[in-house]
Each structure stands twice: as C-alpha cells, then as structure tokens.
Design a protein around this motif. Structure first.
Motif, PDB file in Angstrom:
ATOM      1  N   ASP A 284      -8.000 -15.458   6.426  1.00 45.68           N
ATOM      2  CA  ASP A 284      -8.148 -14.883   7.770  1.00 45.68           C
ATOM      3  C   ASP A 284      -9.611 -14.704   8.165  1.00 45.68           C
ATOM      4  OD1 ASP A 284      -5.441 -14.682   7.505  1.00 45.68           O
ATOM      5  OD2 ASP A 284      -5.321 -12.512   7.859  1.00 45.68           O
ATOM      6  N   ASP A 285      -9.771 -14.396   9.457  1.00 44.96           N
ATOM      7  CA  ASP A 285     -11.014 -13.869  10.047  1.00 44.96           C
ATOM      8  C   ASP A 285     -12.150 -14.882  10.190  1.00 44.96           C
ATOM      9  OD1 ASP A 285      -9.568 -11.576  10.036  1.00 44.96           O
ATOM     10  OD2 ASP A 285     -10.888 -10.424   8.719  1.00 44.96           O
ATOM     11  N   HIS A 340      -5.635 -15.990  14.779  1.00 51.14           N
ATOM     12  CA  HIS A 340      -5.588 -14.610  14.296  1.00 51.14           C
ATOM     13  C   HIS A 340      -5.994 -13.696  15.458  1.00 51.14           C
ATOM     14  CE1 HIS A 340      -5.466 -11.590  11.225  1.00 51.14           C
ATOM     15  NE2 HIS A 340      -6.775 -11.401  11.119  1.00 51.14           N
ATOM     16  N   HIS A 344      -9.518  -9.763  17.318  1.00 49.40           N
ATOM     17  CA  HIS A 344      -9.019  -8.907  16.237  1.00 49.40           C
ATOM     18  C   HIS A 344      -8.634  -7.484  16.652  1.00 49.40           C
ATOM     19  CE1 HIS A 344      -8.468  -7.658  12.029  1.00 49.40           C
ATOM     20  NE2 HIS A 344      -8.570  -8.936  11.720  1.00 49.40           N
ATOM     21  N   HIS A 432      -9.570 -13.896   2.723  1.00 51.57           N
ATOM     22  CA  HIS A 432     -10.426 -14.008   3.911  1.00 51.57           C
ATOM     23  C   HIS A 432     -11.509 -15.044   3.648  1.00 51.57           C
ATOM     24  CE1 HIS A 432      -8.341 -10.202   4.345  1.00 51.57           C
ATOM     25  NE2 HIS A 432      -8.522 -10.326   5.655  1.00 51.57           N
TER      26      HIS A 432
HETATM   27 ZN    ZN Z   1      -7.978 -10.039  10.026  1.00 47.20          ZN
END
Ligand code: ZN
Length: 487
Positions: A284-285, A340, A344, A432
């Motif tokens: 993620d991210d 995602h 956020h 991540h």
């Molecule tokens: Zn995240």
C-alpha cells in the motif's frame, strides 16, 4: 459513321453485338430480380421485427435475432432452447465451454437476468410481448486463450411500441487454467489510447449520423468489453450507448499489430494451478519516493512472480514521470495496480460526493500514468463496505496477514509476523512499498515462499483461482480469506 454501317461491313461483329445486347438484357433482368428479392427479404425482416403472435412465430423471431451475431456462434455447441409464454418468452443458445468457472459465471448471469426480467415485467398485459434471449459468439486466439461473448437481448412490444436492446458480456479464458484472464494478464501498457483512437475513427466513419451525445464517455465505458479473436481484439458497444438504440450493439475488431508494445505476447502462458497453494503479497501507500518500489519489483522480476500495489492517486500525481514509470513497470511485470484512494482519508467519514471524488481522482491519476484504470481497490485503514466499492466501481479488499511493517520498520519483525501465520494458502499479506525495511523483507520472503511451493499471485488472481469469483464481483471482500481465522 453509324454502328449499322460497321455491322453491314462485318456481319460477324454484328452477331457478336446482338449477343452482347442479349447478355446485357439478361444481366439487367437478373439485377432487377436481385433488387426485388432484397426488397422482399428486407420487408420480411421488418415483419419479423414487428414481433410474433404465436409460439412458432416466437421461435422464428428468436432465431432471426440471434442470427445478427457476426462471430462464430458454434464453437462451443449449445442447443437452441425456448419457452413461449404470453406475455413473457425466453430463448437461449448457451455455450458449453468446458471451463467450469466460465460456464458457471455465464449461467449465473443468465439466471440473474431472468430473475430481474420476470420481476420487471410482472405487470405487462397478456396481449403484449416481452422476451429475453441470449446467444453467444466464441473465438480461438493466437494465444493460450479462448474467448466468448454472450449477447443478451431484451425485446418488448407493448401496445405496438417495440424495442429491442442488446448487451454483450465478454469472457477471456486462460486455457491452461480455465480461469478468466485479468486485464493485467493481457495488457501491460496504454491499450486504452489505442482503443479510444481506433474506436473514435471507426464510429465517426460508420455511425456518424447515429452517434449519441455522450458517445466519447460511452467509448471509455466499453474499454474492457472485449474478446480476443484470431485477428485482433474485438470490442463491443451495447445498444444505445455510442449510437442510437436502433443500431443494436456495435462491434469493432482492432488488429493485434495496433497493440504492439502494450499487449502481452505471452497471454495465457503463465500457469496458476488452482489446486496448489497460493498467496497474494500486497503493498500500500506507494509509489514510493525512495527506491523501495523498484527493489520490490526487482524481486518480482528475479523470481518471475507477481504482487499487487494499492497506490495513492495523490502520490502518483506528485511523483510525475517517475511515478508513471514505476506504475508502468509494475504492469509490465504482470503485477496488479489497484487504488488506495486519492489522499488516504477515512472513507467512513466522507459523504457520497467525497467518496466519488476520491474514486474519480485516484482512478484518473492511475489511468493517466499507465493508460489503464486500476482493477481493484483497498480502502485506507481497511475501512470499506459494499457501498464504497460500488462508488469506486471496483472490488474492494482488505488483508488477512498484517505484517505491521508500518510500525516495526524492521525486516526481521515483518518476516516473523508472516511466520506466525503458518499456512498462508489463500492469504492476502499486507505490506507497504514506502519503507526500505519492507523491501528488504520482500527480498528475503519471496525466495522462501517460492521454495515452499507457494504460487505468488495478484489479488484478482487469488479471488478467481482460489475462491472461484469469475467474474470478480464489485463488492467489499473484507478480511475473510485467511483460513481458520475469525478475523
Ligand atoms: Zn494505507
């Protein structure tokens, strides 16, 4: 000098001229007959279209409607079946592909269509006619793949007001596994631009007088409605989308050469065995500002495996060309790119407009960077539900194994969290792509998992090959995948 004089001097030529005249006459008669015949069949066709009033009339009408399919309608067999009723009738020629997941998916779609159709038409008076019909076309391809497109027709004749609409559902099958090919298993680059340009030119040329006002947006909407054929990628536009409904569904085949550089040459070669253990690593991210994403991708490339990235739209935009390059590399290696969200947020705290903004902006950012929209989404903090998935228009997924990499920032600790789980078959592992410790954990974890016999797959592949979602439904899948886990 007149012709007659020439003929007088040369009787042989005169005879030949008479023969030519007779031939011309015969030709003219034949042409006239042909025109008359065409007119007759044209009228007959029109009469068919003005419905039916008997069982045999419906049978004929349904067969005529199905004949309008311009692809191979026999590759998978299938019998013509019909049920005549007043006012409701049904007719199908269903393919039997022999690929269980695909046949089940097609049968499910039909069952759902039929249910909706029966509910929608409960109050139609008996003297009217409504019919639901489905038939298919199929194709072999130059790849380890086959394709099938199911055409579904809704006909209604209510108080002499007729309508016939057509919808096409496409399935591209990896023949070695019997699973449905995902977008990233077929294209790794900007196929969307090629498609849009070709579609625009084709429709402007052939349907200039029939184009709808929002046809450009409707072209976009059809970007994933295609099958692979022997010669190229065949796209379908449902009736009433790009052109007026009376034009029916429109198809267009773009030759494979036009997709050079964006279509995989090895479609269907990668084998996922549904009976062997599989696990989906997810990140993620990203995309990351340091070289973590590249390090993770180096591992995927070295071991010829794949994973899934849930990228933030805002980060993609901020990273500019570098971000686009990273996402393109992810796709080129066969990895899946999901969204995602854009920035956020906790999606539970947003209203519908806020959710729509997060969806649209993040999908646009990824599409700008790669030419392909994301195929899946993960809500920040795992805060998702079916409604949010619908707004994003994407399947939504959390994870089963939280490596806590965001808190430990330590490769040993990450690996220990994974080891704690034991059997990882069917699991989605959360990491991540923005920490070098997570990149390091990946460098050590991937060879270990490969050694243990795990197939490393994308999330969409896991949903299909492990859990049998073909097609993958747009809903929130949450945390339920981990076996023997109540989480
Ligand atoms: Zn995240």
């Amino acid at each position: 000098m007149s012709n007659k004089n020439i003929f007088d001097q040369n009787p042989r030529r005169a005879r030949r001229y008479r023969i030519i005249k007779i031939r011309r006459f015969i030709l003219a008669v034949v042409v006239l007959l042909l025109i008359a015949a065409l007119g007759f069949f044209g009228v007959r066709h029109l009469l068919d279209r003005t419905g039916y009033s008997s069982e045999s009339g419906f049978e004929k009408f349904a067969k005529e409607t199905m004949k309008s399919i311009d692809g191979d309608t026999k590759m998978y067999g299938g019998e013509f079946q019909y049920e005549y009723g007043e006012p409701m009738s049904f007719a199908t020629v269903m393919p039997a592909t022999g690929y269980e997941a695909i046949d089940t998916a097609i049968a499910d779609v039909w069952a759902q269509d039929r249910l909706n159709f029966e509910n929608d038409n409960q109050t139609v008076a008996q003297q009217n006619q409504v019919a639901l019909m489905a038939a298919y076309e199929a194709s072999a391809t130059p790849y380890d793949a086959e394709s099938v497109a199911v055409h579904t027709y809704h006909y209604s004749n209510i108080d002499d007001a007729e309508s016939l609409t057509e919808r096409v559902d496409c399935y591209n099958i990896a023949t070695k596994t019997g699973g449905e090919l995902t977008l990233s298993q077929m294209f790794y680059g900007d196929y969307n631009s090629v498609f849009k340009q070709e579609a625009d030119a084709y429709l402007q040329e052939k349907y200039a007088d029939y184009l709808t006002e929002d046809y450009a947006a409707q072209i976009d909407a059809a970007a994933e409605n295609f099958i692979l054929t022997e010669d190229g990628v065949k796209f379908f536009f449902n009736s009433g989308t790009v052109a007026s409904a009376d034009q029916g569904a429109i198809s267009m085949t773009i030759p494979y050469e036009k997709f050079d550089g964006v279509i995989r040459t090895d479609i269907g070669k990668r084998i996922i065995d549904p009976n062997k253990p599989m696990v989906a690593l997810t990140y993620d991210d990203g995309p990351s500002v340091d070289n973590s994403t590249d390090r993770i991708l180096d591992v995927m490339e070295k071991y010829d495996v794949v994973c899934t990235f849930f990228e933030l739209g805002e980060r993609v935009d901020e990273e500019g060309d570098r971000g686009a390059e990273l996402l393109q590399r992810e796709l080129k290696l066969g990895c899946e790119v999901g969204t995602h969200s854009y920035s956020h947020p906790n999606l539970y705290e947003l209203d519908t407009a806020g959710l729509q903004e997060q969806a649209q902006k993040s999908i646009d950012a990824i599409t700008r960077a790669t030419g392909q929209p994301p195929t899946i989404m993960r809500p920040p903090y795992g805060n998702g539900n079916d409604e949010i998935a619908q707004i994003f228009g994407l399947p939504s997924i959390n994870w089963d194994v939280d490596t806590l990499d965001w808190s430990s920032r330590n490769a040993d600790a990450v690996i220990e969290e994974v080891h704690k789980i034991g059997n990882l078959d069917g699991c989605v592992v959360l990491m991540h792509s923005i920490y070098s410790s997570s990149a390091e954990a990946t460098e050590r974890l991937v060879p270990e998992l490969v050694d243990q016999g795990y197939q490393l797959v994308t999330v969409s592949e896991l949903l299909q090959y492990k859990y049998g979602y073909t097609p993958i439904e747009v809903k929130h899948y949450g945390y339920f995948f981990r076996p023997e886990s109540g989480e």
